[in-house]
Design a protein around this motif. Structure first.
Motif, PDB file in Angstrom:
ATOM      1  N   PRO A  19       9.427  11.198   4.277  1.00 42.80           N
ATOM      2  CA  PRO A  19       9.944   9.904   4.486  1.00 42.80           C
ATOM      3  C   PRO A  19       9.223   9.302   5.665  1.00 42.80           C
ATOM      4  CG  PRO A  19      11.512  11.138   4.040  1.00 42.80           C
ATOM      5  CD  PRO A  19      10.583  12.190   3.919  1.00 42.80           C
ATOM      6  N   SER A  20       8.732  10.375   6.518  1.00 39.13           N
ATOM      7  CA  SER A  20       7.828   9.926   8.023  1.00 39.13           C
ATOM      8  C   SER A  20       6.355   9.403   7.688  1.00 39.13           C
ATOM      9  CB  SER A  20       7.767  10.951   8.912  1.00 39.13           C
ATOM     10  OG  SER A  20       7.058  12.031   8.401  1.00 39.13           O
ATOM     11  N   LEU A  28      -0.351   8.495   3.508  1.00 44.69           N
ATOM     12  CA  LEU A  28       0.058   8.236   2.095  1.00 44.69           C
ATOM     13  C   LEU A  28      -1.252   8.167   1.241  1.00 44.69           C
ATOM     14  CD1 LEU A  28       3.104   6.019   2.398  1.00 44.69           C
ATOM     15  CD2 LEU A  28       3.186   8.044   1.404  1.00 44.69           C
ATOM     16  N   ILE A  29      -2.237   7.466   1.973  1.00 49.70           N
ATOM     17  CA  ILE A  29      -3.469   7.171   1.322  1.00 49.70           C
ATOM     18  C   ILE A  29      -4.409   8.275   1.149  1.00 49.70           C
ATOM     19  CG2 ILE A  29      -5.899   6.035   1.375  1.00 49.70           C
ATOM     20  CD1 ILE A  29      -4.443   3.395   2.700  1.00 49.70           C
ATOM     21  N   ALA A  30      -4.289   9.159   2.090  1.00 49.77           N
ATOM     22  CA  ALA A  30      -4.943  10.318   2.274  1.00 49.77           C
ATOM     23  C   ALA A  30      -4.349  11.446   1.236  1.00 49.77           C
ATOM     24  CB  ALA A  30      -4.862  11.051   3.672  1.00 49.77           C
ATOM     25  N   GLU A  31      -3.040  11.431   1.084  1.00 53.32           N
ATOM     26  CA  GLU A  31      -2.525  12.333   0.318  1.00 53.32           C
ATOM     27  C   GLU A  31      -2.615  11.895  -1.279  1.00 53.32           C
ATOM     28  OE1 GLU A  31      -0.752  15.167   0.779  1.00 53.32           O
ATOM     29  OE2 GLU A  31      -1.364  14.940   2.739  1.00 53.32           O
ATOM     30  N   ALA A  32      -2.520  10.481  -1.481  1.00 42.43           N
ATOM     31  CA  ALA A  32      -2.982  10.219  -2.811  1.00 42.43           C
ATOM     32  C   ALA A  32      -4.360  10.285  -3.324  1.00 42.43           C
ATOM     33  CB  ALA A  32      -2.508   8.448  -3.015  1.00 42.43           C
ATOM     34  N   LEU A  33      -5.254  10.298  -2.433  1.00 36.77           N
ATOM     35  CA  LEU A  33      -6.560  10.429  -2.957  1.00 36.77           C
ATOM     36  C   LEU A  33      -6.972  11.801  -3.150  1.00 36.77           C
ATOM     37  CD1 LEU A  33      -8.409   8.625  -0.053  1.00 36.77           C
ATOM     38  CD2 LEU A  33      -8.307   7.992  -2.467  1.00 36.77           C
ATOM     39  N   LYS A  34      -5.891  12.697  -2.850  1.00 36.27           N
ATOM     40  CA  LYS A  34      -6.146  14.291  -3.349  1.00 36.27           C
ATOM     41  C   LYS A  34      -5.963  14.585  -4.760  1.00 36.27           C
ATOM     42  CE  LYS A  34      -4.339  16.166   1.128  1.00 36.27           C
ATOM     43  NZ  LYS A  34      -3.257  16.995   1.491  1.00 36.27           N
ATOM     44  N   TYR A  35      -5.195  13.699  -5.382  1.00 33.16           N
ATOM     45  CA  TYR A  35      -4.978  13.653  -6.828  1.00 33.16           C
ATOM     46  C   TYR A  35      -5.597  12.618  -7.683  1.00 33.16           C
ATOM     47  CZ  TYR A  35      -1.242  16.384  -4.803  1.00 33.16           C
ATOM     48  OH  TYR A  35      -0.502  17.511  -4.130  1.00 33.16           O
ATOM     49  N   ILE A  37       0.611  -1.401  -0.243  1.00 34.96           N
ATOM     50  CA  ILE A  37      -0.031   0.016   0.048  1.00 34.96           C
ATOM     51  C   ILE A  37       0.844   1.350  -0.009  1.00 34.96           C
ATOM     52  CG2 ILE A  37      -1.742   1.452   1.363  1.00 34.96           C
ATOM     53  CD1 ILE A  37      -2.676  -1.112   2.282  1.00 34.96           C
ATOM     54  N   GLU A  38       1.879   1.272   0.903  1.00 34.64           N
ATOM     55  CA  GLU A  38       2.643   2.537   1.005  1.00 34.64           C
ATOM     56  C   GLU A  38       3.341   2.607  -0.454  1.00 34.64           C
ATOM     57  OE1 GLU A  38       3.576   2.182   5.750  1.00 34.64           O
ATOM     58  OE2 GLU A  38       5.159   1.500   4.368  1.00 34.64           O
ATOM     59  N   THR A  39       4.155   1.623  -0.969  1.00 30.46           N
ATOM     60  CA  THR A  39       4.736   1.612  -2.194  1.00 30.46           C
ATOM     61  C   THR A  39       3.738   2.169  -3.394  1.00 30.46           C
ATOM     62  OG1 THR A  39       6.340  -0.241  -1.598  1.00 30.46           O
ATOM     63  CG2 THR A  39       6.113   0.347  -3.886  1.00 30.46           C
ATOM     64  N   THR A  40       2.444   1.807  -3.483  1.00 27.76           N
ATOM     65  CA  THR A  40       1.610   2.139  -4.304  1.00 27.76           C
ATOM     66  C   THR A  40       1.410   3.618  -4.392  1.00 27.76           C
ATOM     67  OG1 THR A  40       0.470  -0.232  -4.443  1.00 27.76           O
ATOM     68  CG2 THR A  40      -0.439   1.959  -5.414  1.00 27.76           C
TER      69      THR A  40
END
Length: 239
Positions: free
Chosen positions: A71-72, A78-85, A54-57
């Motif tokens: 990096p932290s 990461l999911i929350a940030e990816a969903l923005k795009y 999940i993190e790599t994706t």
């Protein structure tokens, strides 16, 4: 010996589909194959790789879109940030179906709760438990399977959406050949030509020689296409 319930092979179907389409994704391939091989005899390993995949994706999606990844950041962030795009709720007219998007985002975020619960169990009973007794019972493979299947579904949803949107909004990082219609457009106007008896394809040469120039021309090409697509859509919708 593997549990008969799983048969000879356990596979993540959505992840495998993406790997077939992107064979150069060696890091994710390594993780997916390690997870599949660990089922069902090493459930603690399965849990660990689910979170890693999940993190790599998500990191891949963000990097493709020129987003600086801290990096932290862990899976939830990461999911929350990816969903923005990502447009998880496209409607037939090209807009956004708010209810569909909300439901899809809830589905993805719900995975975090599964991750938290299973990781807690893993820490107490899994093979990666911190300071566990050597004879501590292993995590029940049923929990590992639930997380693996959920991970596969979410990764498939995120990455397919990511790649689909890239057709209209070219990514900062993509492979040559992902925009074949643009390549054909370039090649029809330039080339073919030879250098030292070596045949060169104009679009491929531009991609490898000056990626930023290639991408800038691609963005312009897509922008010029949009009015044509909208006009065609209106004509098809007219009685």
């Amino acid at each position: 010996m593997a549990d008969e319930h799983y048969g000879a092979i356990f596979q993540l179907s959505a992840c495998r589909e993406l790997l077939d389409a992107h064979p150069e994704s060696l890091r994710i391939r390594e993780q997916v194959e390690a997870l599949e091989e660990a089922m069902p005899d090493r459930p603690g390993v399965v849990v660990s790789f689910c979170r890693t995949i999940i993190e790599t994706t998500c990191k891949t999606i963000l990097t493709d879109r020129s987003v600086q990844v801290d990096p932290s950041w862990e899976a939830p962030k990461l999911i929350a940030e990816a969903l923005k795009y990502l447009n998880l709720g496209p409607s037939e007219d090209g807009g956004v179906d708010a209810k569909l998007r909300s439901g899809a985002e809830s589905l993805v975020r719900g995975l975090n709760q599964i991750i938290v619960g299973v990781v807690e169990i893993r820490n107490a009973h899994g093979s990666a438990a911190h300071g566990a007794d050597a004879y501590e019972p292993l995590l029940d493979s049923r929990y590992a399977e639930i997380l693996a299947r959920a991970t596969d579904a979410v990764v498939g949803l995120l990455f397919r959406t990511h790649l689909r949107s890239a057709h209209h909004d070219p990514l900062s990082r993509f492979r040559y050949g992902d925009h074949s219609d643009f390549d054909e457009y370039i090649d029809n106007d330039y080339g073919p030509f030879e250098v030292l008896d070596v045949p060169l394809i104009a679009s491929e040469a531009l991609y490898h020689t000056d990626f930023q120039a290639y991408r800038a021309a691609l963005v312009l090409f897509r922008q010029e296409q949009e009015p044509e697509v909208e006009e065609t859509t209106r004509e098809e919708a007219s009685p």
